[in-house]
Scaffold this active site. Sequence first.
Site, short mmCIF file in Angstrom:
data_model
loop_
_atom_site.label_atom_id
_atom_site.label_comp_id
_atom_site.label_asym_id
_atom_site.label_seq_id
_atom_site.Cartn_x
_atom_site.Cartn_y
_atom_site.Cartn_z
N ASN A 13 -4.38 10.53 -4.47
CA ASN A 13 -4.98 11.69 -5.12
C ASN A 13 -5.80 12.53 -4.16
O ASN A 13 -6.24 13.63 -4.53
CB ASN A 13 -5.84 11.24 -6.30
CG ASN A 13 -5.01 10.78 -7.48
OD1 ASN A 13 -3.92 11.31 -7.72
ND2 ASN A 13 -5.47 9.79 -8.20
N LYS A 130 3.87 -1.81 -12.97
CA LYS A 130 3.49 -0.56 -12.31
C LYS A 130 4.33 0.59 -12.83
O LYS A 130 5.54 0.65 -12.60
CB LYS A 130 3.69 -0.72 -10.80
CG LYS A 130 3.13 0.42 -9.97
CD LYS A 130 1.64 0.32 -9.84
CE LYS A 130 1.10 1.35 -8.86
NZ LYS A 130 -0.36 1.34 -8.80
N LYS A 215 -1.54 -0.37 -2.56
CA LYS A 215 -1.96 0.18 -1.27
C LYS A 215 -3.17 -0.55 -0.68
O LYS A 215 -3.24 -0.80 0.53
CB LYS A 215 -2.25 1.67 -1.45
CG LYS A 215 -2.85 2.38 -0.26
CD LYS A 215 -4.37 2.55 -0.35
CE LYS A 215 -4.80 3.31 -1.57
NZ LYS A 215 -6.28 3.42 -1.65
N LYS A 277 -9.06 -2.97 -5.70
CA LYS A 277 -9.88 -2.73 -4.51
C LYS A 277 -10.79 -3.92 -4.23
O LYS A 277 -10.97 -4.33 -3.07
CB LYS A 277 -10.70 -1.44 -4.69
CG LYS A 277 -9.81 -0.22 -4.93
CD LYS A 277 -10.60 1.04 -5.13
CE LYS A 277 -9.70 2.15 -5.67
NZ LYS A 277 -8.46 2.33 -4.92
#
Length: 314
Positions: A13, A130, A215, A277
């Site tokens: 983003n 996903k 990621k 994260k």
Amino acid sequence: MKKKLAVLAIGGNAVNKPGEKPTAENMFRNIQVTARFLAGMLKEDYDLVITHGNGPQVGNLLVQQDLAKETIPPFPIDVNDAQTQGSLGYAIAQMLGNELLKAQHFHPVCPVITQIVVDPNDPAFDHPTKPVGPFYAQEEAQSLHTQKGWVFVEDAGRGWRRVVPSPKPLDIVEVKAIKALLEAGILTIAAGGGGIPVERLEDGTLRGVEAVIDKDRASALLAAEIQADELIILTGVDQVCLDFGKPTQRALDKITVEEAKRLAAEGHFPKGSMGPKIEAAIDFVRQSGNPCLITSMEQLESALHGKTGTVVVP
């Protein structure tokens, strides 16, 4: 003084803002802003490997291919991952190189198309989660499920959307090339979009897999394999918070791996946002003994000086 080596993970983003038209012009403008922050970080005596997301970009590519499917058959997801690695790597390398040149601090920048090995027996393949690509009417989704074996879920009344597995990254095929570039003093862009998922066959050859690797988890693996001094994950908030969005919201300045694991088990970090994260931070810190910083791009400089951000430590 020896420079610190950091893996810096930026989100997809940061390339295309939510609600913004996904044009090449907007992509380059957004990346130029991102490149200014990255150029500033290089003045802090860091060597960098930059990773990036590609979720919005792969989604746009899948929509384009769906619209043209009667003329040109859509490509599999691993090939689309490679295409977005190339286009985003090109844009980041060009914009960052330009910013460094303006600052009279030029370094060569090289994007690396990166394959990441996954286990075809990973439990994620039995439970695809996903979402990728366009929305379909129920009838078309059922037809594609029959034709291609794709798995679909209904998405908040907007239609049916394909979901794919998100397996754990195990090994980085191009890691020796990435290390060689670093040793030559070249800023490197790698593992874009979590890397291209591949499986290693019995004879040692590789084959692409229809999946999406997270990621941040790929960035943690890369950081561990190149023995980075720090993993930095950029996100949409300045600090990790407990009770996010509630009157009791509380920012975390520093947490240990054990504290992070406990808070994650208590459900403080949602799977669709901060959860991956925190998982990536735990993996890297546990493997390396080095810290992971989580903050926003806008507050990166302040976070590097300990004024904000959340640091996960051993």
